[in-house]
Scaffold this motif. Structure first.
Motif, PDB file in Angstrom:
ATOM      1  N   ASP A 142      33.473  51.255 -30.961  1.00 23.33           N
ATOM      2  CA  ASP A 142      33.297  52.175 -29.843  1.00 23.33           C
ATOM      3  C   ASP A 142      31.904  52.796 -29.927  1.00 23.33           C
ATOM      4  N   THR A 167      34.393  49.407 -18.597  1.00 26.78           N
ATOM      5  CA  THR A 167      35.082  50.487 -19.308  1.00 26.78           C
ATOM      6  C   THR A 167      34.120  51.473 -19.940  1.00 26.78           C
ATOM      7  N   ARG A 193      33.185  51.403 -22.957  1.00 28.31           N
ATOM      8  CA  ARG A 193      33.493  51.585 -24.386  1.00 28.31           C
ATOM      9  C   ARG A 193      32.304  51.215 -25.254  1.00 28.31           C
TER      10      ARG A 193
END
Length: 311
Positions: free
Chosen positions: A231, A246, A248
């Motif tokens: 992450d 996303t 991430r």
């Protein structure tokens, strides 16, 4: 002047030897007598017409090639990086008939650097585009020394340079390889080698359970490789992929045109070849008339090192 290009976009047989006029030399530019031009996948895309929409030149011929090496013929006003007679290598941004597959080529001085000591034009032309792309990928990720960097497509030209330059930057490198290429990738400097394939992200996570800090996706697996990265980590991509949305991980499309006039980076790469930190790999050479065969060999896959057209 001879060049290898296409008058109609198509397959390998669309390539032919064509006659092109000399390009004018302006201030800050260098005229190069090309002795060797490396063949890369982006050349095949140009040959097929994939870039026709963004090329400002709409009339044939179109000449591929992003790497060249030879001798300086003359320099324009204000150029002091190189001089007439110097053996040099260069990165080329193709437009119309302006591409690496031609005998006479005019380039910005920042796109040209002296060849590494002891290297000939054939070997030197394999360095600029892929090594600059690797350098840009690492620079964009901007990871601190000691980070863990993963590389897919590590046996290829771009991936191989990422492995070598990442090691020179002080990183730990995990790279993928087939069984046949494992020793090659280890010789390039990878600390950990995992088997290549669609499940490479899982194999990388098995070695680094928390995920790697950065990844250079030379095998263009896009979303498949994202799970390998922790992450907040970073991924450098080479075909414009921008992630799964996303957020991430940070996805960084790597476009070498940004570094096409980065003479300092080219000089640094030359020094790294001379020191042994980076290597030049030639697979095979071809005459201009054999350019279609060079593209067929590249398309067949499995080439280790670069294919080179010689003039």
């Amino acid at each position: 002047m001879r060049a290898v290009g296409v008058t109609e976009f198509g397959g390998p047989d669309a390539l032919t030897v064509v006659d092109v006029p000399d390009e004018p030399l302006g201030p800050g530019q260098v005229r190069l007598r090309v002795r060797a031009a490396a063949v890369s996948p982006t050349d095949t895309h140009l040959r097929e017409g994939a870039y026709a929409g963004r090329d400002p030149v709409k009339t044939p011929p179109w000449v591929p090639g992003m790497d060249a090496a030879g001798e300086v013929v003359e320099v324009g006003e204000g150029v002091d990086r190189v001089a007439a007679g110097d053996a040099v290598m260069a990165i080329v941004v193709p437009t119309g008939a302006h591409g690496g597959y031609r005998e006479d080529l005019v380039l910005p001085a920042g796109s040209v650097a002296r060849v590494p000591a002891g290297a000939d034009a054939v070997a030197a032309c394999t360095l600029p585009m892929n090594a600059l792309t690797a350098r840009l990928a690492l620079d964009q990720m901007a990871l601190p020394p000691g980070s863990v960097v993963a590389v897919t497509g590590a046996a290829g030209a771009f991936g191989g340079y990422v492995v070598q330059l990442a090691k020179a930057d002080g990183h730990t490198v995990v790279a993928d390889a087939s069984e046949a290429d494992e020793q090659l990738v280890r010789d390039l400097g990878a600390d950990v080698v995992v088997r290549r394939g669609d499940d490479v992200a899982g194999r990388i996570r098995a070695e680094f359970p928390d995920g790697v800090d950065g990844l250079a996706d030379g095998s263009v697996q896009d979303a498949l490789v994202l799970p390998a990265v922790r992450d907040g980590g970073k991924v450098a991509t080479v075909r414009g992929y921008r992630g799964d949305g996303t957020g991430r991980v940070e996805v960084l499309p790597t476009m070498v045109r940004r570094y096409a006039e980065n003479g300092a980076a080219l000089d640094r790469l030359r020094e790294q070849v001379e020191s042994g930190a980076a290597t030049l790999r030639v697979a095979r050479t071809f005459a201009p008339e054999e350019a279609p065969e060079a593209h067929r060999v590249l398309a067949a896959g499995g080439v280790r090192g670069r294919l080179v057209i010689t003039f």
